[in-house]
Scaffold this motif. Structure first.
Motif, PDB file in Angstrom:
ATOM      1  N   ALA A 281       6.951  -7.320  -1.250  1.00 16.45           N
ATOM      2  CA  ALA A 281       5.596  -6.127  -0.590  1.00 16.45           C
ATOM      3  C   ALA A 281       4.253  -6.980  -1.586  1.00 16.45           C
ATOM      4  O   ALA A 281       3.972  -7.927  -2.402  1.00 16.45           O
ATOM      5  CB  ALA A 281       5.611  -4.764  -0.144  1.00 16.45           C
TER       6      ALA A 281
ATOM      7  N   LEU B 241      -5.948  -4.004 -11.049  1.00 14.69           N
ATOM      8  CA  LEU B 241      -5.853  -4.828 -13.075  1.00 14.69           C
ATOM      9  C   LEU B 241      -6.628  -5.091 -13.216  1.00 14.69           C
ATOM     10  O   LEU B 241      -7.015  -5.893 -14.664  1.00 14.69           O
ATOM     11  CB  LEU B 241      -4.747  -5.688 -12.259  1.00 14.69           C
ATOM     12  CG  LEU B 241      -3.227  -5.454 -11.851  1.00 14.69           C
ATOM     13  CD1 LEU B 241      -2.458  -6.426 -11.001  1.00 14.69           C
ATOM     14  CD2 LEU B 241      -2.297  -5.267 -13.139  1.00 14.69           C
TER      15      LEU B 241
ATOM     16  N   SER C  15       2.143  -8.952  -8.738  1.00 16.15           N
ATOM     17  CA  SER C  15       1.742  -8.553  -9.622  1.00 16.15           C
ATOM     18  C   SER C  15       3.049  -8.719 -11.012  1.00 16.15           C
ATOM     19  O   SER C  15       3.835  -8.457 -10.835  1.00 16.15           O
ATOM     20  CB  SER C  15       1.196  -7.615 -10.006  1.00 16.15           C
ATOM     21  OG  SER C  15       1.078  -7.063 -10.982  1.00 16.15           O
TER      22      SER C  15
ATOM     23  N   ASN D  57       1.216  -1.585   0.312  1.00 18.91           N
ATOM     24  CA  ASN D  57      -0.517  -0.042  -0.211  1.00 18.91           C
ATOM     25  C   ASN D  57       0.665   1.330   0.649  1.00 18.91           C
ATOM     26  O   ASN D  57       1.013   2.314  -0.658  1.00 18.91           O
ATOM     27  CB  ASN D  57      -1.145  -0.069   1.390  1.00 18.91           C
ATOM     28  CG  ASN D  57      -1.907  -0.740   0.988  1.00 18.91           C
ATOM     29  OD1 ASN D  57      -2.523  -0.395   0.343  1.00 18.91           O
ATOM     30  ND2 ASN D  57      -2.753  -1.965   1.637  1.00 18.91           N
TER      31      ASN D  57
ATOM     32  N   ILE E 181       2.401  -6.144  -4.104  1.00 16.38           N
ATOM     33  CA  ILE E 181       1.819  -5.661  -5.357  1.00 16.38           C
ATOM     34  C   ILE E 181       3.750  -6.715  -5.905  1.00 16.38           C
ATOM     35  O   ILE E 181       3.160  -7.500  -7.080  1.00 16.38           O
ATOM     36  CB  ILE E 181       2.265  -4.628  -5.854  1.00 16.38           C
ATOM     37  CG1 ILE E 181       0.770  -3.958  -5.252  1.00 16.38           C
ATOM     38  CG2 ILE E 181       2.240  -3.919  -6.996  1.00 16.38           C
ATOM     39  CD1 ILE E 181       0.457  -2.554  -4.939  1.00 16.38           C
TER      40      ILE E 181
ATOM     41  N   ASN F 284      -8.176   1.788  -4.410  1.00 12.11           N
ATOM     42  CA  ASN F 284      -6.241   2.128  -3.823  1.00 12.11           C
ATOM     43  C   ASN F 284      -6.214   0.953  -3.848  1.00 12.11           C
ATOM     44  O   ASN F 284      -4.830  -0.496  -3.561  1.00 12.11           O
ATOM     45  CB  ASN F 284      -5.872   2.656  -2.978  1.00 12.11           C
ATOM     46  CG  ASN F 284      -6.554   2.131  -1.674  1.00 12.11           C
ATOM     47  OD1 ASN F 284      -8.144   1.853  -2.314  1.00 12.11           O
ATOM     48  ND2 ASN F 284      -6.561   2.671  -0.676  1.00 12.11           N
TER      49      ASN F 284
HETATM   50  P1  ADP Z   1       0.401  -2.827   3.266  1.00 13.52           P
HETATM   51  O1  ADP Z   1       1.719  -2.073   2.561  1.00 13.52           O
HETATM   52  O2  ADP Z   1      -0.581  -2.563   4.168  1.00 13.52           O
HETATM   53  O3  ADP Z   1       1.253  -4.113   4.273  1.00 13.52           O
HETATM   54  P2  ADP Z   1       0.418  -5.216   1.214  1.00 13.52           P
HETATM   55  O4  ADP Z   1       1.951  -4.957   1.266  1.00 13.52           O
HETATM   56  O5  ADP Z   1      -0.134  -6.403   1.973  1.00 13.52           O
HETATM   57  O6  ADP Z   1       0.299  -3.740   2.157  1.00 13.52           O
HETATM   58  O7  ADP Z   1       0.286  -4.853  -0.570  1.00 13.52           O
HETATM   59  C1  ADP Z   1      -1.299  -5.262  -0.268  1.00 13.52           C
HETATM   60  C2  ADP Z   1      -1.368  -4.248  -1.692  1.00 13.52           C
HETATM   61  O8  ADP Z   1      -0.315  -5.891  -2.353  1.00 13.52           O
HETATM   62  C3  ADP Z   1      -2.669  -4.088  -2.492  1.00 13.52           C
HETATM   63  O9  ADP Z   1      -2.942  -2.496  -3.643  1.00 13.52           O
HETATM   64  C4  ADP Z   1      -2.850  -5.312  -3.206  1.00 13.52           C
HETATM   65  O10 ADP Z   1      -3.757  -5.177  -4.585  1.00 13.52           O
HETATM   66  C5  ADP Z   1      -1.919  -5.606  -4.028  1.00 13.52           C
HETATM   67  N1  ADP Z   1      -1.974  -7.347  -3.702  1.00 13.52           N
HETATM   68  C6  ADP Z   1      -2.119  -8.097  -2.873  1.00 13.52           C
HETATM   69  N2  ADP Z   1      -2.717  -9.545  -3.526  1.00 13.52           N
HETATM   70  C7  ADP Z   1      -2.075  -9.082  -4.903  1.00 13.52           C
HETATM   71  C8  ADP Z   1      -2.401  -9.923  -6.145  1.00 13.52           C
HETATM   72  N3  ADP Z   1      -2.421 -10.913  -5.911  1.00 13.52           N
HETATM   73  N4  ADP Z   1      -1.840  -8.787  -7.153  1.00 13.52           N
HETATM   74  C9  ADP Z   1      -2.045  -8.334  -7.156  1.00 13.52           C
HETATM   75  N5  ADP Z   1      -1.844  -6.520  -5.962  1.00 13.52           N
HETATM   76  C10 ADP Z   1      -2.376  -7.683  -4.922  1.00 13.52           C
END
Ligand code: ADP
Length: 405
Positions: free
Chosen positions: A328, A286, A334, A210, A330, A280
């Motif tokens: 992390a 995607l 992704s 995020n 994304i 967000n």
């Molecule tokens: P934080 O910074 O809150 O720890 P994360 O590292 O969990 O956040 O990342 C959250 C982001 O990862 C969100 O934008 C979410 O949509 C994205 N995300 C999680 N799983 C997937 C996936 N399978 N494909 C694409 N994006 C993903």
């Protein structure tokens, strides 16, 4: 030895209890909506999940509820809270005072408090977590692990802003950088994977969650990073703008009469991917892009363009790059965002293999072509584990000092 890791936010406490010798997780959970009418605790021991809804008046009660679950007769993983040898606390801002994890005492608490003006949203909540945890787990050692600490190796050319000198010397306005625990963790994992000593390894680490930031790591140390004085700088994020001409801020104030707080809210909470396309959540964006949504397409183009520019800049900064690391939510998940961020970088020695990129697996994965000069790695981050390991190191240092052999 059992080490509890706590990440205390303004209305939530995330926790994870480790058996540190085994590097295994005994329990993991989150206390949410602290101070609101209905609070919630989610707690998991392996596959077994427990959820409770109840009013949680404050952080103290939150930790006591967590403790009750950890020691519960049926689902508990410890018999007594005294089994927890140490508590590792994530602290966002350590300023220039802390470049290492630090055992917490009254003096350390006072310094974390002094740093509140630099991290008004985070340090007060982190401190609250520390103070109540020191009461609830009074027998344990408490260690602070700072998000900024890893970046304290940056040289002045990286961390200074070209504004009048006294803003730095008198007021501490400089680049601090954040996500240090994650950048350090994946840089170490990358060196391990490459079978190189960390002190001879150069990597670019892209933490895309995020919040998002990218770091140039030279000889195992942070050389430059995209977040700055605050986590608002650098890459485009879920709701943060990232880099922006500061003149936009004056324009918003002059033309629209916006207060500093309104501008702050706009740039931190209403911008980034959310501001461009109304969402967000990268998964959602995607999917929308794949279905032909133009705003989602624009958001992703901007997002990956910014990452690509930083990769180019950090390649220049490092001279030699051994690996580019994606991590992390994304970065780990992704394939499209990884591919777009690396597209056209072949002349920099960065060439992604489409098939490997589409199926990286779930531990350290190489996704570059055979002739890519730079390795491209997908490495799941684990900030909690690193906090636990750093906490253990602090305890061991203490033991060495107390009981020299
Ligand atoms: P934080 O910074 O809150 O720890 P994360 O590292 O969990 O956040 O990342 C959250 C982001 O990862 C969100 O934008 C979410 O949509 C994205 N995300 C999680 N799983 C997937 C996936 N399978 N494909 C694409 N994006 C993903």
């Amino acid at each position: 030895m059992k080490i509890l890791v706590i990440n205390s936010g303004s209305s939530s406490i995330k926790y994870r209890l480790f058996d540190i010798e085994e590097k295994s997780v005994l329990a993991v959970g989150i206390v949410e909506r602290i101070g609101l009418e209905t609070g919630r605790i989610k707690h998991a021991v392996g596959q077994q999940e427990t959820a409770r809804e109840l009013r949680i008046a404050d952080h103290g009660q939150g930790l006591r509820e967590m403790n009750a679950l950890l020691t519960d007769a049926e689902i508990g993983v410890i018999a007594d809270p005294a089994e927890i040898t140490a508590v590792g606390h994530r602290v966002v801002h350590g300023g220039e005072k802390f470049s290492q994890p630090t055992r917490i005492d009254a003096e350390v608490i006072a310094v974390i408090r002094e740093l509140i003006p630099l991290a008004p949203l985070h340090n007060p909540a982190n401190l609250q977590g520390i103070e109540v945890a020191m009461q609830v787990f009074s027998q344990a050692a408490h260690v602070a692990v700072f998000d900024t600490a890893f970046h304290q190796t940056m040289p002045p050319a990286s961390y200074r802003y070209a504004i009048p000198d006294n803003y730095y010397t008198e007021h501490g306005i400089r680049v601090y950088g954040f996500h240090g625990t994650s950048h350090a963790y994946v840089a170490e994992k990358a060196a391990e994977h490459l079978d190189q000593s960390l002190s001879e390894t150069n990597v670019i680490t892209a933490h895309l969650g995020n919040g998002a930031s990218i770091t140039a790591v030279k000889n195992g140390q942070s050389l430059d990073t995209s977040m700055g004085f605050s986590p608002l700088a650098g890459l485009i994020m879920g709701t943060r703008s990232g880099d922006l001409d500061p003149a936009v801020v004056f324009y918003m104030a002059d033309k629209f009469g916006m207060s500093p707080e309104e501008i702050n809210q706009t740039l931190n909470k209403k911008s980034g991917l959310l501001g461009i396309c109304g969402s967000n959540d990268a998964r959602d964006i995607l999917e929308r892009q794949a279905a032909g949504d133009e705003q989602a397409k624009l958001a992703l183009e901007m997002y990956t363009w910014r990452i690509k520019k930083y990769i180019g800049a950090y390649t220049a900064a490092l001279g030699r790059v051994d690996a580019l690391v994606f991590t992390a939510g994304i970065g780990e998940n992704s394939a499209y965002i990884r591919q777009q961020s690396c597209a056209g970088l072949e002349n920099l020695g960065i060439a992604l293999d489409a098939n490997k990129n589409n199926a990286p697996g779930n531990s350290v994965a190489e996704i570059q072509t055979n002739d890519s000069r730079v390795k491209i790695l997908v490495i799941p981050t684990n900030e909690e584990l690193r906090i636990a390991v750093e906490t253990l190191k602090v305890l061991q240092e203490k033991n060495v000092q107390q009981f020299p052999v």
